[in-house]
Write a protein that holds these residues in place. Structure first.
Motif, PDB file in Angstrom:
ATOM      1  N   PHE A  10      17.622  38.901  15.241  1.00 58.29           N
ATOM      2  CA  PHE A  10      18.885  38.719  15.961  1.00 58.29           C
ATOM      3  C   PHE A  10      18.645  38.469  17.448  1.00 58.29           C
ATOM      4  N   ALA A  15      18.123  34.776  17.704  1.00 61.68           N
ATOM      5  CA  ALA A  15      19.092  33.920  17.018  1.00 61.68           C
ATOM      6  C   ALA A  15      19.717  32.897  17.953  1.00 61.68           C
ATOM      7  N   ILE A  57      27.227  41.676   9.638  1.00 63.74           N
ATOM      8  CA  ILE A  57      26.656  40.852  10.690  1.00 63.74           C
ATOM      9  C   ILE A  57      25.926  39.640  10.113  1.00 63.74           C
ATOM     10  N   MET A  92      23.721  35.834  11.486  1.00 61.93           N
ATOM     11  CA  MET A  92      23.121  35.075  12.574  1.00 61.93           C
ATOM     12  C   MET A  92      22.820  33.671  12.087  1.00 61.93           C
ATOM     13  N   GLU A 101      22.892  31.904  17.335  1.00 61.19           N
ATOM     14  CA  GLU A 101      24.218  32.496  17.449  1.00 61.19           C
ATOM     15  C   GLU A 101      24.333  33.671  16.473  1.00 61.19           C
ATOM     16  N   ILE A 102      25.242  34.573  16.795  1.00 59.34           N
ATOM     17  CA  ILE A 102      25.486  35.760  15.978  1.00 59.34           C
ATOM     18  C   ILE A 102      26.994  35.911  15.819  1.00 59.34           C
ATOM     19  N   LYS A 107      20.181  30.270  12.870  1.00 56.46           N
ATOM     20  CA  LYS A 107      18.967  29.779  13.514  1.00 56.46           C
ATOM     21  C   LYS A 107      18.656  28.413  12.942  1.00 56.46           C
ATOM     22  N   ILE A 163      23.706  39.877  23.353  1.00 60.67           N
ATOM     23  CA  ILE A 163      22.920  40.881  22.659  1.00 60.67           C
ATOM     24  C   ILE A 163      21.911  41.435  23.651  1.00 60.67           C
ATOM     25  N   SER A 184      30.184  38.279  13.368  1.00 63.20           N
ATOM     26  CA  SER A 184      30.473  39.353  12.417  1.00 63.20           C
ATOM     27  C   SER A 184      31.609  38.941  11.496  1.00 63.20           C
ATOM     28  N   THR A 226      21.932  36.660   6.785  1.00 59.22           N
ATOM     29  CA  THR A 226      22.648  37.928   6.846  1.00 59.22           C
ATOM     30  C   THR A 226      21.873  38.961   6.029  1.00 59.22           C
TER      31      THR A 226
END
Length: 285
Positions: A240, A243, A193, A195, A245-246, A197, A261, A248, A203
């Motif tokens: 998260f 964040a 995962i 993110m 955006e996130i 910011k 989320i 994977s 990560t």
């Protein structure tokens, strides 16, 4: 029960179509879990980082007390040979495996000299480019080295993540964030995962509780080369939740953004899109 997708498996020097029976009730791996595997991909005529995946399955075998019997180059050549059996537009999951056939000292240990190997290739379409997922926090945790062989891609590790996935889906989510035993974010149930910011990428730092994925490592390298700041650090779930955006990374679908989320909606962001484009360019270069 539906049939298997198109599958070819190499074992004991021969290719078999479909899902050949390769373990019996006395096979050590079938009742005591002494198996390791890796997952690579063949798509669009390319096999990104196939050598690293083959190297990792050998390392995983050693970590589980299994004696690897295949050279990396031989596995790569077998993969090329096997992929030629599929249609050109099929997206193939590449799964080399080792396991112990016989019991070793004390029964619960496997006999390293009884190692068996197979290479299983099967049709597994990747998620479309516009796919995005919803995530939640799992109540389950990742084990430590003292509890489980977390330094291997071992089959015995996956039921724990599977129950986290099931629990999340029962609550209406696609995937779940799993923490380590100290409460820090480790990974998703089936992928690493990331993110973003304020334009910077973060990560969780590999701390021995989750697999430092090959796709994860590649995406970090590609983003840094493209000028992004990427920080590997200790992270909490609140990071998260806040964040911009996130996304994977993982072998099955490579790069996938998060669209929600908990109750917070997110737009698939430009950094996730850039990471995916960079990975596709790398794979086809």
């Amino acid at each position: 029960m539906s049939g298997w997708s198109d599958t070819w498996t190499w074992i004991d020097g021969t290719w078999h179509e479909g899902n050949p029976p390769i373990m019996g009730p006395r096979t050590h791996a079938s009742w005591l879990g002494s198996s390791v595997f890796d997952g690579a991909r063949f798509f669009d005529g390319v096999m990104p980082d196939i050598d690293l995946h083959c190297l990792r399955v050998n390392d995983s075998a050693l970590a589980l007390g299994i004696k690897p019997t295949m050279k990396v180059g031989d596995m790569v050549e077998l993969t090329k040979e096997g992929c030629a059996k599929f249609k050109g537009d099929q997206q193939i999951y590449v799964k080399p495996m080792y396991w112990s056939e016989h019991d070793g000292p004390g029964v619960i240990t496997g006999d390293p000299n009884s190692t068996r190997f197979c290479l299983c290739l099967f049709d597994a379409p990747m998620a479309p480019k516009d796919t995005a997922m919803s995530i939640t926090l799992s109540p389950y945790r990742r084990p430590t080295m003292e509890c489980m062989p977390v330094n291997a891609k071992a089959g015995c590790l996956y039921p724990n993540n599977a129950r986290a996935m099931v629990e999340a889906k029962e609550r209406g989510f696609d995937n779940a964030v799993v923490r380590d035993m100290l409460g820090n974010v480790a990974e998703l149930t089936s992928a690493n995962i990331f993110m973003a910011k304020d334009g910077k990428v973060h990560t969780p730092a590999p701390n021995g509780t989750f697999l430092n994925g090959i796709t994860r490592q590649r995406v970090i390298q590609l983003l840094r080369s493209a000028g992004f700041d990427v920080f590997e650090r200790t992270m909490g779930y609140q990071d998260f939740l806040e964040a911009d955006e996130i996304f994977s990374t993982g072998n099955y679908n490579k790069v996938t953004p998060v669209k929600r989320i908990e109750k917070r909606d997110l737009q698939p962001g430009p950094i996730a899109a850039r990471a995916r484009d960079l990975y596709w360019d790398f794979s086809h270069s």
